[in-house]
Write a protein that holds these residues in place. Structure first.
Motif, mmCIF file in Angstrom:
data_model
loop_
_atom_site.group_PDB
_atom_site.id
_atom_site.type_symbol
_atom_site.label_atom_id
_atom_site.label_comp_id
_atom_site.label_asym_id
_atom_site.label_seq_id
_atom_site.Cartn_x
_atom_site.Cartn_y
_atom_site.Cartn_z
ATOM 1 N N LEU A 1 0.825 -1.195 0.000
ATOM 2 C CA LEU A 1 0.000 0.000 0.000
ATOM 3 C C LEU A 1 0.863 1.249 0.000
ATOM 4 N N PRO A 2 0.341 2.343 -0.424
ATOM 5 C CA PRO A 2 1.094 3.600 -0.326
ATOM 6 C C PRO A 2 1.450 3.885 1.136
ATOM 7 N N GLY A 3 2.608 4.456 1.323
ATOM 8 C CA GLY A 3 3.053 4.756 2.688
ATOM 9 C C GLY A 3 4.568 4.888 2.756
ATOM 10 N N THR A 4 5.083 4.865 3.964
ATOM 11 C CA THR A 4 6.522 5.024 4.206
ATOM 12 C C THR A 4 7.128 3.664 4.507
ATOM 13 N N TYR A 5 8.288 3.400 3.885
ATOM 14 C CA TYR A 5 8.942 2.105 4.016
ATOM 15 C C TYR A 5 10.427 2.316 4.331
ATOM 16 N N VAL A 6 11.029 1.247 4.842
ATOM 17 C CA VAL A 6 12.453 1.280 5.211
ATOM 18 C C VAL A 6 13.126 0.063 4.589
ATOM 19 N N ALA A 7 14.224 0.295 3.887
ATOM 20 C CA ALA A 7 15.025 -0.780 3.285
ATOM 21 C C ALA A 7 16.343 -0.899 4.038
ATOM 22 N N SER A 8 16.800 -2.131 4.239
ATOM 23 C CA SER A 8 18.078 -2.388 4.914
ATOM 24 C C SER A 8 18.639 -3.711 4.442
ATOM 25 N N VAL A 9 19.930 -3.896 4.685
ATOM 26 C CA VAL A 9 20.611 -5.139 4.319
ATOM 27 C C VAL A 9 21.268 -5.691 5.572
ATOM 28 N N ARG A 10 21.167 -7.004 5.751
ATOM 29 C CA ARG A 10 21.797 -7.668 6.883
ATOM 30 C C ARG A 10 22.558 -8.891 6.387
ATOM 31 N N MET A 11 23.699 -9.118 7.015
ATOM 32 C CA MET A 11 24.546 -10.253 6.625
ATOM 33 C C MET A 11 25.234 -10.754 7.890
ATOM 34 N N GLY A 12 24.711 -11.827 8.458
ATOM 35 C CA GLY A 12 25.215 -12.285 9.749
ATOM 36 C C GLY A 12 24.924 -11.235 10.810
ATOM 37 N N LYS A 13 25.971 -10.720 11.451
ATOM 38 C CA LYS A 13 25.802 -9.652 12.442
ATOM 39 C C LYS A 13 25.983 -8.269 11.833
ATOM 40 N N LEU A 14 26.294 -8.216 10.549
ATOM 41 C CA LEU A 14 26.468 -6.925 9.882
ATOM 42 C C LEU A 14 25.109 -6.326 9.538
ATOM 43 N N ARG A 15 25.013 -4.992 9.676
ATOM 44 C CA ARG A 15 23.808 -4.259 9.316
ATOM 45 C C ARG A 15 24.211 -3.021 8.528
ATOM 46 N N SER A 16 23.470 -2.750 7.471
ATOM 47 C CA SER A 16 23.719 -1.546 6.695
ATOM 48 C C SER A 16 22.933 -0.378 7.284
ATOM 49 N N THR A 17 23.197 0.801 6.753
ATOM 50 C CA THR A 17 22.356 1.940 7.114
ATOM 51 C C THR A 17 20.969 1.750 6.498
ATOM 52 N N LYS A 18 19.977 2.417 7.079
ATOM 53 C CA LYS A 18 18.603 2.264 6.611
ATOM 54 C C LYS A 18 18.268 3.329 5.581
ATOM 55 N N GLY A 19 17.515 2.891 4.560
ATOM 56 C CA GLY A 19 17.030 3.819 3.541
ATOM 57 C C GLY A 19 15.531 3.979 3.647
ATOM 58 N N VAL A 20 15.076 5.203 3.924
ATOM 59 C CA VAL A 20 13.637 5.485 4.064
ATOM 60 C C VAL A 20 13.109 6.025 2.738
ATOM 61 N N PHE A 21 11.988 5.509 2.274
ATOM 62 C CA PHE A 21 11.374 5.985 1.026
ATOM 63 C C PHE A 21 9.856 5.922 1.156
ATOM 64 N N HIS A 22 9.196 6.504 0.178
ATOM 65 C CA HIS A 22 7.729 6.624 0.237
ATOM 66 C C HIS A 22 7.117 6.127 -1.065
ATOM 67 N N LEU A 23 5.993 5.428 -0.942
ATOM 68 C CA LEU A 23 5.250 4.951 -2.100
ATOM 69 C C LEU A 23 3.980 5.770 -2.235
ATOM 70 N N ARG A 24 3.692 6.154 -3.439
ATOM 71 C CA ARG A 24 2.438 6.848 -3.752
ATOM 72 C C ARG A 24 1.440 5.901 -4.376
#
Length: 224
Positions: free
Chosen positions: A201-224
């Motif tokens: 649905l339209p709204g705000t979402y967060v993308a991230s990558v994880r690999m074992g104990k590693l975590r990337s920074t989060k990317g916030v984006f919006h869907l219309r």
């Protein structure tokens, strides 16, 4: 004098007088000797005795040790401490698995972006080896998971509905990034692999990558 006159009472008186004179002379000599001996040293000895405190002789350490051994109360000798030595790390060989401490995982794209209806969000994942030699890492969809969430809701993941072994081992040269691009079709995923996933649905979402104990920074984006 006639010897006969010294006999009897007269003779006894004569010898008594002679003995009295001798005793008197001895007494006078004794008094003089005592006065001479006590006049110079007597007071000094008394003063010395009064001013000098009595000193208790120090205990002989050898006798004290023998006495302790006889009583059976000797303390055990301390055990010498052995310095701990750190094991020498073996140099890493090329081609061995990468250590997580030598990897840098990051995500580009999706930061505060607005995607119009029908537009697919795109992301770029990079993995860099910072170790001294080339190493290997599994970058398959299960080991390196790209996840999209909305609040506490898990919307989509590359680990869902993976066909085959889901592994992809890559050789990572030092300083050369491994790059993976991703276009999301704006549909939800699930572990039960439904054939017709629902659209997000339209709204705000967060993308991230994880690999074992590693975590990337989060990317916030919006869907219309």
């Amino acid at each position: 004098m006639d010897p006969d006159t010294m006999r009897g009472d007269g003779g006894d008186v004569y010898w008594r007088r002679r003995m009295s004179v001798l005793v008197a002379v001895l007494v006078v000599v004794a008094v003089v000797a005592w006065a001479c001996s006590s006049g110079g040293s007597g007071p000094e000895r008394t003063s010395s005795a009064q001013s000098t405190p009595s000193v208790t002789p120090a205990a002989d350490p050898l006798l004290a040790g023998l006495r302790t051994l006889a009583m059976g109360t000797t303390s055990p000798s301390p055990t010498p401490s052995v310095p701990k030595t750190s094991p020498v790390a073996r140099p890493k060989r090329p081609g061995e698995p990468c250590a997580e401490s030598e990897l840098v995982l990051s995500l580009q794209g999706g930061k505060e972006q607005i995607y119009a209806a029908g537009t697919k969000p795109s992301f770029l994942v990079t993995l860099v080896n910072t170790g001294p030699v080339m190493c290997t890492a599994d970058v398959g969809p299960r080991a390196m998971e790209i996840r999209i969430t909305s609040g506490a809701d898990r919307i989509w993941s590359t680990a869902d509905c993976v066909s085959g072994p889901g592994t992809e081992v890559q050789q990572l040269q030092r300083g050369v990034p491994y790059v993976r691009s991703l276009d999301w079709d704006r549909r939800r995923s699930s572990t039960d692999c439904r054939t017709t996933p629902a659209a997000a649905l339209p709204g705000t979402y967060v993308a991230s990558v994880r690999m074992g104990k590693l975590r990337s920074t989060k990317g916030v984006f919006h869907l219309r």
